[in-house]
Each structure stands twice: as C-alpha cells, then as structure tokens.
Design an enzyme around this catalytic site. Structure first.
Site: not given
Length: 450
Positions: A273, A364, A398
């Site tokens: 991330s 994601d 994600h």
C-alpha cells in the site's frame, strides 16, 4: 524480465508436502469425546504448535461411516475480537475425515481446501481485520471443533464431538527481536538464529501508523535479517505528516547495511500500500536498495508529499472524496477517488539499478494497483530496463498478507476516516497469499545473495 498472471484453481495442492505429512506420526492436544462407543478425535499434524505461515493437516477419526459433521474454527485476537469459520463435511466409509483430501460441502467455503478453516475465519464484529502485534511472546490460538450434523453457528450442539488447539507462532526458536532507536530510525530488528550474516530486508507497512511486525518476524524465520520500520505515529515519530522525508529511509538503509548480521553490500525493501510507493522511491533514489518488493502500490507518492535532500520530489497524489461510493453493505468503495497521475510526478523507476518484484491484486478496491503496476513496467521498458518481475492475481484484493491470514473484506481506513472495502474474494485472495510468499523469498534470496 518476468511477468506472470495467476488464476486461482481450487485443486491447487502441495503433493510432496502432503505426502510427507501423511508419513509422520500424529501428535497434538486433543479432546476426546465418546459417541456410540467410539472415541472421536480431531488432530492437527505434524504438531499442535507451528509457525503462522506453515500449513497443517487436520484429521478427524472415530466417526461413523459417512457421518455428516460440521468443522468449526475460532480464535480471539489481542483486543478480544472473535473470529470464526465453519464448513460442512462427510466422513469416509471408515469414519475418518482428512481436510486435505475431503471437500467441504458448504459453510464458509466449498471444495477441498486443507487450510480453509484458517483463511475463512470471519470477524464476529463486521469490518474487523485480524492484526497480531505481539509476535514474540504469544501465538494466535485457533480452536478447532467437530460437531455432529450440519448446522449454523447459532444451531450447533452445545458440546463438540472433539476439539483441539493449534498454536500459530510468529517467531521460531532462536530468532532475536531487537527494538531499534538508532539516530532517527525507529522499529524492530529480527535476526535469524545462526552465525550469519544474512540477507537484509526492510519491511514498510501501510499508512495506518504504529508498527506491525508479523511480516518481518516471519521473514526472519526464513533466514533474513529484517527491519520492521516505523515511519508514522510510533514512539516519537509524528502522527501529523505533510511530507515524508526519504532521508529517514536512507538512514534506515545505512543502519541495516552496517549491522554485523547483514550480508550486504545491498539490502532489500518490501512494502504494501503506501509502504509500497515508499519502497519504490527507495529503490529509485537509494542505490543500496538492490531489491524491492512492491505489493499493491502506487507509482507516485500517494496522499503525502515526498522530500529528499531538502528538495520536494512530489506534493503527493491527492484524492477526491466526492467520488466515494457507498456500497449496499454500508462501506465505502474508494477505488475511483484517487486523482489522475501527473506523469511528471511519477517515481523515476527507471533510475533503479536493482530489481523490482511487483505484486498485484487485480480486484484491489483501495486504488488501481494493476494499472499502476502496468504503468510502472511500461515506463521501465521505455527506458530499456528489464530487471523486474510481476505476479498478478485475479480475484485478490488489497491487503495481501502472509499465508493463512484471514481474508478481510472491509475495515476502517485511517485516511478517509470510514470503513472501506479492500476488494477480492476469500478463496482467490487466500490462494494469492499462499502462492506469493515463497516467491517473495526466492526473489529476495536471488537478488541479495549475488
């Protein structure tokens, strides 16, 4: 240059590992219950204690032929949050059940999934993500129970036919956990057992702040001296940040390189991330970062600006909250809120002399990770660079964690201040986590042992 896209197949197995497990003797903490004159038992093999990223074999014996049972798994995290999963099975003609051989007929997952009870653990409180902060002194304990018949969580019998506990630890014996306060650098260093030196890796986590050590500790178990690096809202590090200072990350790189248990001369960096775009920046501007693992990252500094050597490199890729969509579940869908990337602010990926492993969850919902990875690779090709690999997983979201972490559909997003969906589906996402983990280790070993 290597680019691979993986489809999830429910028949994915480890035949060599499974064969090995079947030849080992059985042991475990087992609760025996008697039913119809037979002792029903459930066992975890090869041991009731294991490392978190290790698969186990769950078997039940003493059932009636073709008996229908419900398998239930549960755990309580460090904050007292409960997680549970269940699946419906049928014993074979001998009254035995092996989760590595028998398919689940319903429940939280279907099909033959040896670790399905673990990755399908679901929070009792919606939108809760399983987090393990104390990796040194306590395991995550998964309680496994067997119930007669097929039933929901609310309608299971009061007493199980049998039960056992699987202790899943994050540090193997001999790994040292060393808090780090060196200059400005804050974090925790994990050193493998043995004389070393070992390949050095910096792990950078998400923007949520604090310090999560699970990935770093598990990497140390596999022979990497790993620094879990904090960069926001930890110890004396500030919470309110406008621009991140790449000099801080350079200081962390130098600290790790100079450690006597680090092989050198270069080190690796791994991030997910926001941590991923920081790692991409490290690989682009810091020549001693010779291997970068970029998990669902951006190609420019996301949300926050980035400075280096008293120069502003990027003001940060912003977002537009009016583009947030609220799903039927009540959580935010934010995949469209990031502003268009200004080509002039893209991290100069072509500057890296090392190699990059891009890992992408194609579903994601935090942002468009697949687009960002494709653009990064396109930029590298345009500059004649081919030292990259791509692992791309359809159906994965994600939060790609180490293997067997439960799939998290949605949880609190610290930047937008509300619950947000992360994307993916449980089965495909969990396949990705299991598949990518050894790939990451091989990538880092190859890049850092030259």
């Amino acid at each position: 240059m290597l680019s691979v896209r993986f489809m999830y197949l429910s028949s994915f197995r480890r035949p060599s590992v499974a064969g090995y497990l079947l030849r080992r003797s059985w042991s475990g903490r087992v609760l025996l219950c008697h039913r119809a004159g037979m002792a029903v038992s459930v066992q975890v093999h090869p041991s009731p204690k294991c490392l978190f990223d290790e698969p186990v074999q769950v078997r039940v014996g003493g059932l009636s032929p073709l008996q229908q049972v419900t398998m239930k798994a549960s755990l309580t995290d460090e904050k007292g949050q409960a997680f549970h999963s269940l699946a419906f099975y049928r014993a074979d003609e001998q009254g035995e059940l092996d989760l590595s051989q028998c398919p689940s007929l319903g429940g939280h997952y279907t099909g033959t999934e040896p670790m399905g009870l673990f990755w399908s653990l679901t929070p009792a409180t919606p939108f809760t993500r399983l987090v393990k902060r104390d990796v040194a002194t306590s395991p995550l304990c998964v309680h496994i129970e067997v119930f007669d018949g097929h039933g929901t969580l609310e309608r299971l019998p009061e007493q199980p036919l049998a039960a056992c506990i699987n202790e899943r630890w994050f540090m193997k014996e001999g790994v040292r956990r060393i808090p780090v306060r060196e200059g400005r650098v804050r974090g925790v260093l994990f050193v493998p057992p043995g004389s070393g030196p070992f390949p050095g890796v910096i792990n950078v986590y998400t923007i949520e702040g604090g310090l999560l050590e699970n990935r770093a500790s598990l990497l140390a178990n596999h022979g990497f001296t790993t620094l879990a690096l904090a960069y926001r809202d930890y110890d004396d590090l500030p919470n309110d940040v406008i621009n991140f200072d790449l000099d801080y990350f350079e200081e962390a790189v130098n600290f790790l390189r100079q450690h006597p248990k680090v092989k050198g001369p270069g080190v690796g960096a791994m991030g997910i991330s926001k941590g991923a775009d920081l790692v991409l920046s490290m690989a682009s501007f810091l020549p001693d970062v010779v291997a970068a693992v970029v998990i669902n990252g951006c190609i420019t500094s996301a949300v926050f600006g980035l400075c280096f050597k008293n120069k502003l490199l990027s003001t940060g890729l912003g977002y537009t909250t009016s583009r947030i969509q609220i799903a039927e579940s009540g959580v935010a869908d934010i995949v469209e809120i990031m502003n268009e990337v200004n080509k002039g602010s893209v991290i100069p990926i072509e500057n890296t002399e090392g190699t990059i492993l891009f890992i992408v969850g194609e579903d994601d919902k935090n942002w468009k990770s697949k687009y960002y990875a494709d653009e990064a690779i396109k930029r590298m090709k345009e500059h004649g660079k081919d030292k990259y690999e791509l692992l791309s997983y359809p159906g994965a979201g994600h939060y790609l964690e180490p293997p067997y972490f439960p799939f998290c559909y949605a949880s609190y997003h610290s930047v937008i201040g509300m619950h947000s969906m992360w994307g993916g589906n449980a089965k495909a996402h969990s396949f990705a986590q299991e598949h990518l983990w050894p790939k990451v280790q091989v990538f880092l070993q190859n890049a850092l042992n030259k």
